[in-house]
Motif scaffolding. Structure first.
Motif, short mmCIF file in Angstrom:
data_model
loop_
_atom_site.label_atom_id
_atom_site.label_comp_id
_atom_site.label_asym_id
_atom_site.label_seq_id
_atom_site.Cartn_x
_atom_site.Cartn_y
_atom_site.Cartn_z
N LEU A 141 91.63 50.62 57.54
CA LEU A 141 91.69 50.67 56.08
C LEU A 141 90.32 50.48 55.45
O LEU A 141 89.90 51.25 54.59
CB LEU A 141 92.65 49.60 55.56
N LEU A 142 89.60 49.46 55.89
CA LEU A 142 88.37 49.08 55.20
C LEU A 142 87.23 50.07 55.43
O LEU A 142 86.36 50.22 54.56
CB LEU A 142 87.96 47.67 55.61
N ARG A 143 87.22 50.76 56.56
CA ARG A 143 86.15 51.76 56.72
C ARG A 143 86.35 52.91 55.75
O ARG A 143 85.38 53.48 55.23
CB ARG A 143 86.08 52.27 58.16
N ASP A 147 95.66 57.36 58.76
CA ASP A 147 95.15 56.56 59.88
C ASP A 147 96.10 55.42 60.23
O ASP A 147 96.40 55.17 61.41
CB ASP A 147 93.77 55.98 59.54
N LEU A 148 96.57 54.72 59.21
CA LEU A 148 97.43 53.56 59.45
C LEU A 148 98.80 53.98 59.95
O LEU A 148 99.40 53.30 60.79
CB LEU A 148 97.54 52.73 58.17
N ILE A 190 100.50 44.17 52.77
CA ILE A 190 101.84 44.74 52.64
C ILE A 190 101.75 46.26 52.66
O ILE A 190 102.52 46.95 53.35
CB ILE A 190 102.50 44.25 51.33
N GLN A 191 100.81 46.82 51.92
CA GLN A 191 100.65 48.27 51.88
C GLN A 191 100.21 48.84 53.23
O GLN A 191 100.62 49.93 53.62
CB GLN A 191 99.63 48.65 50.81
N GLU A 229 103.85 59.53 61.24
CA GLU A 229 103.02 60.61 60.72
C GLU A 229 103.16 60.65 59.21
O GLU A 229 104.26 60.69 58.67
CB GLU A 229 103.43 61.96 61.32
N VAL A 230 102.02 60.59 58.54
CA VAL A 230 101.96 60.62 57.09
C VAL A 230 100.87 61.60 56.69
O VAL A 230 99.85 61.73 57.38
CB VAL A 230 101.66 59.21 56.52
#
Length: 398
Positions: free
Chosen positions: A67-69, A173-174, A44-45, A181-182
């Motif tokens: 995310l996991l890297r 990245d996500l 969800i996140q 853009e974040v």
């Protein structure tokens, strides 16, 4: 703040490594429903699936890999620091406890740290006490002026700062993966980068990223280096040090720069080509403070002058003040040719054609050794690398 549940991240990494919810549960000493719940929460996140489910097991998606890297890098930092004092602490400590530790270490005061975090002082004190209990040692020395972090606390704090920065990078990245853009880019700008290098690179970057926030910070080299090493600054731009100041940063040379002596355009020395080197000592000067690389080169030239240089010196690191002094009198100034390029091109100042063989100084980027930039940060670095050769900037050589 997303991606701050370290236990969920550990469980998902176990699922990625084993390809199985059952084995991830066994490895994490939790139930299978807890693993499923952790994955669902992170998906969800993350804005979408981080695993593909199949009869053969779990497979990480492209989104999940982003995310996991970052999670793997973040947890490796935390585990490396905490395992030195307590293997159990590495598995137990939470992100909120680490944030409390960071705030207290920076403020050296529990009340100020609580105010910064928007929490009560007992809550912050309890969070730090829990880490100390797991570590079986005090992490702060109490003094009459506050609390001072111990060397072990400083190591944990720096690792936690970098780890939380990695998780913030994961958000960027996500978002980029989804076309959004974040976050922001933070640049430490040394004096030689502010007038020409960064403005040109940022103008090119802004055409690629019209809305991504960019913060440019200036200050003392040592202060910005500390901010870079703890993840508050993404990269530094300016004069490189020889040798590199510490082993955990990497320097990349972009070009070489040299100094130039400046005056107002109608200064009497402008009529002499080249002016008498010894005569330079008779004029008032504006120069950077002692201890800077620029001043070290200037002092070498001064040492060859009568009485070891001019008697009238104003020390300043401000280009604006130097320009003002040059316009108000017969001052001479000495600066990087790149730093002074905009002033020279505008006609506000003029270079003296003095026969001085100034040593070349490398200008470039300084980043953390293990820095993994986001796509936007890569684009900014590419914009810096693509700048035209600054050799075209007038340097005042004869």
């Amino acid at each position: 703040m997303t991606f701050r549940n370290l236990r969920h991240l550990r469980v998902c990494l176990a699922a990625a490594d084993t390809g199985s919810i059952t084995r991830a549960a066994e490895q994490g000493l939790v139930s299978q429903p807890a693993v499923t719940q952790a994955i669902a929460g992170l998906e969800i996140q993350a804005g979408g699936p981080i695993f593909e489910r199949s009869p053969q097991g779990l497979f990480v998606t492209e989104r999940g890999d982003l995310l996991l890297r970052r999670a793997r890098r973040a947890l490796a930092l935390i585990d490396g620091a905490l395992s030195d004092i307590s293997p159990r602490a590495a598995r137990i400590v939470s992100a909120s406890q680490l944030q409390a530790l960071i705030a207290v270490a920076e403020a050296e005061n529990f009340s100020l740290a609580a105010r910064r975090l928007g929490l009560s002082q007992p809550t912050v004190h309890r969070a730090v006490a829990q880490i100390e209990r797991e570590a079986d040692r005090k992490l702060f020395q109490r003094t009459s002026h506050g609390v001072v972090p111990t060397p072990a606390c400083q190591a944990i704090t720096r690792a936690a700062q970098l780890a939380l920065a990695e998780l913030t990078q994961a958000e960027a990245d996500l978002a980029d993966f989804d076309g959004r853009e974040v976050g922001r880019i933070v640049i430490g700008a040394l004096p030689l980068s502010r007038s020409v290098l960064l403005p040109r690179a940022l103008a090119a970057f802004r055409r690629l990223r019209p809305t991504l926030p960019v913060t440019v910070i200036d200050g003392r080299y040592d202060d910005m280096l500390a901010s870079l090493r703890r993840g508050d600054i993404d990269l530094m731009v300016g004069a490189l040090r020889d040798p590199a100041p510490i082993g955990d940063v990497v320097q990349e040379r972009l070009f070489d720069d040299r100094l130039v002596i400046l005056s107002r355009p109608d200064h009497p020395l402008q009529e002499e080509v080249p002016p008498d080197l010894n005569a330079l000592a008779t004029w008032p000067w504006a120069v950077p403070a002692r201890g800077t690389p620029t001043r070290a080169q200037i002092d070498t030239v001064f040492a060859a002058m009568p009485d070891e240089g001019p008697a009238s010196i104003i020390e300043t690191g401000s280009l604006l003040l130097m320009r003002g002094l040059l316009s108000q009198g017969d001052f001479l100034a000495c600066l990087s040719r790149v730093q002074a390029a905009a002033e020279i091109e505008s006609g506000a100042v003029a270079p003296l054609r003095v026969a001085i063989d100034w040593p070349a100084r490398p200008i470039g980027l300084t980043v953390r050794q293990d820095w993994l930039p986001t796509r936007a940060q890569v684009q900014l670095v590419q914009a810096l690398r693509a700048l035209p050769d600054p050799a075209i900037i007038p340097d005042g050589s004869p």
